[in-house]
Write an enzyme that holds these catalytic residues in place. Structure first.
Site, mmCIF file in Angstrom:
data_model
loop_
_atom_site.group_PDB
_atom_site.id
_atom_site.type_symbol
_atom_site.label_atom_id
_atom_site.label_comp_id
_atom_site.label_asym_id
_atom_site.label_seq_id
_atom_site.Cartn_x
_atom_site.Cartn_y
_atom_site.Cartn_z
ATOM 1 N N HIS A 255 0.856 -1.183 0.000
ATOM 2 C CA HIS A 255 0.000 0.000 0.000
ATOM 3 C C HIS A 255 0.894 1.235 0.000
ATOM 4 O O HIS A 255 2.037 1.196 0.469
ATOM 5 C CB HIS A 255 -0.895 0.022 1.234
ATOM 6 C CG HIS A 255 -1.964 -1.017 1.205
ATOM 7 N ND1 HIS A 255 -3.086 -0.928 1.991
ATOM 8 C CD2 HIS A 255 -2.099 -2.169 0.502
ATOM 9 C CE1 HIS A 255 -3.863 -1.973 1.773
ATOM 10 N NE2 HIS A 255 -3.271 -2.744 0.866
ATOM 11 N N GLU B 241 0.903 3.893 1.807
ATOM 12 C CA GLU B 241 1.356 4.311 3.137
ATOM 13 C C GLU B 241 2.504 3.428 3.632
ATOM 14 O O GLU B 241 3.475 3.933 4.207
ATOM 15 C CB GLU B 241 0.194 4.247 4.145
ATOM 16 C CG GLU B 241 -0.960 5.171 3.816
ATOM 17 C CD GLU B 241 -2.038 4.527 2.944
ATOM 18 O OE1 GLU B 241 -3.164 5.053 2.943
ATOM 19 O OE2 GLU B 241 -1.772 3.505 2.274
#
Length: 154
Positions: free
Chosen positions: A56, A58
């Site tokens: 992801h 993040e």
């Protein structure tokens, strides 16, 4: 503390990163980690591209920040992301001690009982780490539009 204009500037940067993910057929999410006025790390959603469910935006930004700072401690840093973090990302953000999380839009599945917002804001989930300040819906229409664009590309 960063002001609204700076938040918008960094979220625009996240939107540009999310567009890169969109071009590679990944979910359009981009993230940054900022300390002071310096961008420490960027992350682009790469789940499909890397065949890695943990890739992801993040998490990618956190990994880069850890290397850049030679530390797994990100207290004093702000994480910007075009989409509010999921549970996995929120937990990693909490473990890293990120001080502020700024997001552009919310995922479509926010009806889930346990979501990233819960992990970010509930002090009992990671009691050894501080709860970050959470700022939501910065440039929300522009961030949401990435998902409409993704649907049109299919």
């Amino acid at each position: 503390m960063t002001n609204e204009v700076e938040h918008a500037r960094y979220i625009r940067h996240c939107i540009a990163l999310a567009r890169q993910a969109l071009l590679t057929n990944d979910t359009p999410v981009g993230s940054l980690i900022v300390r002071g006025d310096q961008v420490i790390a960027e992350g682009i959603e790469a789940v499909r591209g890397l065949c890695d469910v943990t890739a992801h935006a993040e998490i990618q930004a956190l990994r880069t920040a850890f290397v850049q700072l030679k530390s797994r401690e990100l207290t004093g840093c702000t994480l910007y992301t075009s989409v509010e973090p999921c549970v996995m990302c929120a937990y990693a953000i909490r473990l890293a001690g990120v001080s502020v999380v700024v997001s552009g839009t919310r995922p479509a599945d926010m009806s889930a009982r346990i979501n990233g917002q819960t992990v970010l804001s509930d002090a009992t989930i990671v009691p050894s780490r501080p709860v970050p300040l959470v700022i939501r819906d910065v440039l929300e229409p522009e961030c949401r539009a990435l998902f409409v664009e993704r649907q049109l590309m299919r």
